[in-house]
Design an enzyme around this catalytic site. Structure first.
Site, PDB file in Angstrom:
ATOM      1  N   LYS A  29       3.902  -8.549   1.207  1.00 58.87           N
ATOM      2  CA  LYS A  29       4.969  -7.674   0.717  1.00 58.87           C
ATOM      3  C   LYS A  29       5.446  -6.718   1.796  1.00 58.87           C
ATOM      4  O   LYS A  29       6.645  -6.559   2.004  1.00 58.87           O
ATOM      5  CB  LYS A  29       4.486  -6.830  -0.485  1.00 58.87           C
ATOM      6  CG  LYS A  29       4.102  -7.626  -1.707  1.00 58.87           C
ATOM      7  CD  LYS A  29       3.824  -6.720  -2.906  1.00 58.87           C
ATOM      8  CE  LYS A  29       2.611  -5.819  -2.754  1.00 58.87           C
ATOM      9  NZ  LYS A  29       1.327  -6.540  -2.672  1.00 58.87           N
ATOM     10  N   ARG A  61       3.522  -1.211 -10.203  1.00 58.07           N
ATOM     11  CA  ARG A  61       2.286  -1.991 -10.252  1.00 58.07           C
ATOM     12  C   ARG A  61       1.709  -2.043 -11.659  1.00 58.07           C
ATOM     13  O   ARG A  61       0.665  -2.658 -11.847  1.00 58.07           O
ATOM     14  CB  ARG A  61       1.256  -1.326  -9.340  1.00 58.07           C
ATOM     15  CG  ARG A  61       1.061  -2.011  -7.985  1.00 58.07           C
ATOM     16  CD  ARG A  61      -0.029  -1.240  -7.282  1.00 58.07           C
ATOM     17  NE  ARG A  61      -0.663  -1.902  -6.194  1.00 58.07           N
ATOM     18  CZ  ARG A  61      -0.330  -1.752  -4.907  1.00 58.07           C
ATOM     19  NH1 ARG A  61       0.706  -1.037  -4.564  1.00 58.07           N
ATOM     20  NH2 ARG A  61      -1.044  -2.338  -3.974  1.00 58.07           N
ATOM     21  N   ARG A 113      -6.373  -8.550   8.529  1.00 52.62           N
ATOM     22  CA  ARG A 113      -5.375  -7.490   8.725  1.00 52.62           C
ATOM     23  C   ARG A 113      -5.959  -6.327   9.523  1.00 52.62           C
ATOM     24  O   ARG A 113      -7.042  -5.832   9.245  1.00 52.62           O
ATOM     25  CB  ARG A 113      -4.876  -6.987   7.376  1.00 52.62           C
ATOM     26  CG  ARG A 113      -3.964  -5.761   7.508  1.00 52.62           C
ATOM     27  CD  ARG A 113      -3.003  -5.613   6.383  1.00 52.62           C
ATOM     28  NE  ARG A 113      -3.659  -5.390   5.106  1.00 52.62           N
ATOM     29  CZ  ARG A 113      -2.991  -5.330   3.950  1.00 52.62           C
ATOM     30  NH1 ARG A 113      -1.686  -5.481   3.932  1.00 52.62           N
ATOM     31  NH2 ARG A 113      -3.634  -5.119   2.833  1.00 52.62           N
ATOM     32  N   ARG A 156      -9.391  -4.463  -5.724  1.00 52.05           N
ATOM     33  CA  ARG A 156      -7.919  -4.443  -5.727  1.00 52.05           C
ATOM     34  C   ARG A 156      -7.368  -5.703  -6.397  1.00 52.05           C
ATOM     35  O   ARG A 156      -6.375  -5.642  -7.105  1.00 52.05           O
ATOM     36  CB  ARG A 156      -7.389  -4.317  -4.294  1.00 52.05           C
ATOM     37  CG  ARG A 156      -7.669  -2.933  -3.703  1.00 52.05           C
ATOM     38  CD  ARG A 156      -7.389  -2.907  -2.223  1.00 52.05           C
ATOM     39  NE  ARG A 156      -5.984  -3.109  -1.920  1.00 52.05           N
ATOM     40  CZ  ARG A 156      -5.536  -3.571  -0.770  1.00 52.05           C
ATOM     41  NH1 ARG A 156      -6.371  -3.890   0.192  1.00 52.05           N
ATOM     42  NH2 ARG A 156      -4.245  -3.704  -0.566  1.00 52.05           N
TER      43      ARG A 156
HETATM   44  P1  AMP Z   1      -0.830  -0.915  -0.741  1.00 53.23           P
HETATM   45  O1  AMP Z   1      -0.617  -0.382   0.607  1.00 53.23           O
HETATM   46  O2  AMP Z   1       0.456  -1.247  -1.458  1.00 53.23           O
HETATM   47  O3  AMP Z   1      -1.799  -2.058  -0.786  1.00 53.23           O
HETATM   48  O4  AMP Z   1      -1.475   0.260  -1.603  1.00 53.23           O
HETATM   49  C1  AMP Z   1      -2.724   0.819  -1.257  1.00 53.23           C
HETATM   50  C2  AMP Z   1      -3.298   1.604  -2.414  1.00 53.23           C
HETATM   51  O5  AMP Z   1      -2.420   2.675  -2.772  1.00 53.23           O
HETATM   52  C3  AMP Z   1      -3.475   0.829  -3.706  1.00 53.23           C
HETATM   53  O6  AMP Z   1      -4.676   0.077  -3.738  1.00 53.23           O
HETATM   54  C4  AMP Z   1      -3.488   1.971  -4.728  1.00 53.23           C
HETATM   55  O7  AMP Z   1      -4.715   2.670  -4.725  1.00 53.23           O
HETATM   56  C5  AMP Z   1      -2.427   2.899  -4.171  1.00 53.23           C
HETATM   57  N1  AMP Z   1      -1.090   2.547  -4.700  1.00 53.23           N
HETATM   58  C6  AMP Z   1      -0.008   2.138  -3.995  1.00 53.23           C
HETATM   59  N2  AMP Z   1       1.039   1.916  -4.786  1.00 53.23           N
HETATM   60  C7  AMP Z   1       0.617   2.177  -6.049  1.00 53.23           C
HETATM   61  C8  AMP Z   1       1.225   2.124  -7.331  1.00 53.23           C
HETATM   62  N3  AMP Z   1       2.501   1.731  -7.498  1.00 53.23           N
HETATM   63  N4  AMP Z   1       0.479   2.472  -8.412  1.00 53.23           N
HETATM   64  C9  AMP Z   1      -0.793   2.875  -8.279  1.00 53.23           C
HETATM   65  N5  AMP Z   1      -1.437   2.932  -7.106  1.00 53.23           N
HETATM   66  C10 AMP Z   1      -0.742   2.591  -5.994  1.00 53.23           C
END
Ligand code: AMP
Length: 210
Positions: free
Chosen positions: A13, A88, A122, A165
């Protein structure tokens, strides 16, 4: 162009959202990046988010929604945006609907082996540039091509946190595939292959649709 990118962790993404933002000249709004920036600055929001992020849990809906509401109110988001990592959960999707219209939701589909490989490989620099040890290594091992900073593995890319996750994705985020399908917004794209291949598939699918 008001886009949402959907897909499991490791689907690509962030990489694809950055490319889409450059092509359509719209801001790339990544809630995970926003939380990491807050955490790095040690703001109250960052401290609150970090506890959830480090265990692989989602940050509570009301916290994320408030942050996105503010971000979408900024002038650069008026012409469009690509949302990466938001919504999410179903309540987040409902809140987004109240805030703005969406033109399409791109669902990146990737198999479990690819997810695991992409996450294990990563590496990121503190300024947010992202590499993959196998598929997109930096020119100099362990160092960011762009700013020369040392590369690290995100705390939440470690195997035990990745498993959590993925559970959160299955339980809370995957229902959004059906949610957006019912609203006729879903554009499903095969997310395996090179960055260029996937990007081509996304833009073809979007341009056929919009
Ligand atoms: P990402 O970089 O998108 O993988 O996000 C890393 C972490 O940020 C996730 O595992 C969540 O803990 C938090 N996070 C990011 N976006 C959201 C969201 N829309 N809702 C809830 N937690 C989020």
């Amino acid at each position: 162009m008001r886009l949402v990118l959907l897909g499991p962790p490791g689907a690509g993404k962030g990489t694809q959202a950055a490319r889409l933002a450059a092509k359509y000249r719209i801001p790339h709004i990544a809630t995970g990046d926003m939380f990491r920036a807050h955490a790095a600055r040690g703001t109250p929001l960052g401290r609150q988010a970090k506890g959830h992020m480090d265990s692989g849990a989602l940050v509570p809906d009301e916290v994320v929604i408030a942050m996105v509401r503010e971000r979408l109110a900024e002038p650069d988001a008026r012409r469009g945006f690509v949302l990466d990592g938001f919504p999410r959960t179903v309540p987040q999707a409902e809140a987004l609907e109240e805030l703005t219209e969406i033109d399409a939701v791109v669902n990146l589909q990737v198999g479990p082996e690819v997810i695991i490989e992409r996450q294990a490989g990563r590496r990121s620099c503190p300024r947010g540039h992202v590499y993959n040890l196998r598929t997109h290594p930096p020119r100099r091992p362990g160092v960011c091509d762009v700013d020369g900073e040392p590369l690290v593995q995100r705390e939440d890319d470690k195997p035990e946190v990745v498993r959590q996750r993925l559970r959160e994705y299955e339980e809370k985020t995957k229902p959004l595939v059906d949610y957006y399908h019912r609203k006729s917004l879903l554009v499903t794209v095969h997310g395996e292959g090179s960055v260029d291949e996937v990007f081509y598939r996304i833009t073809e699918a979007l341009e056929a649709r919009l």
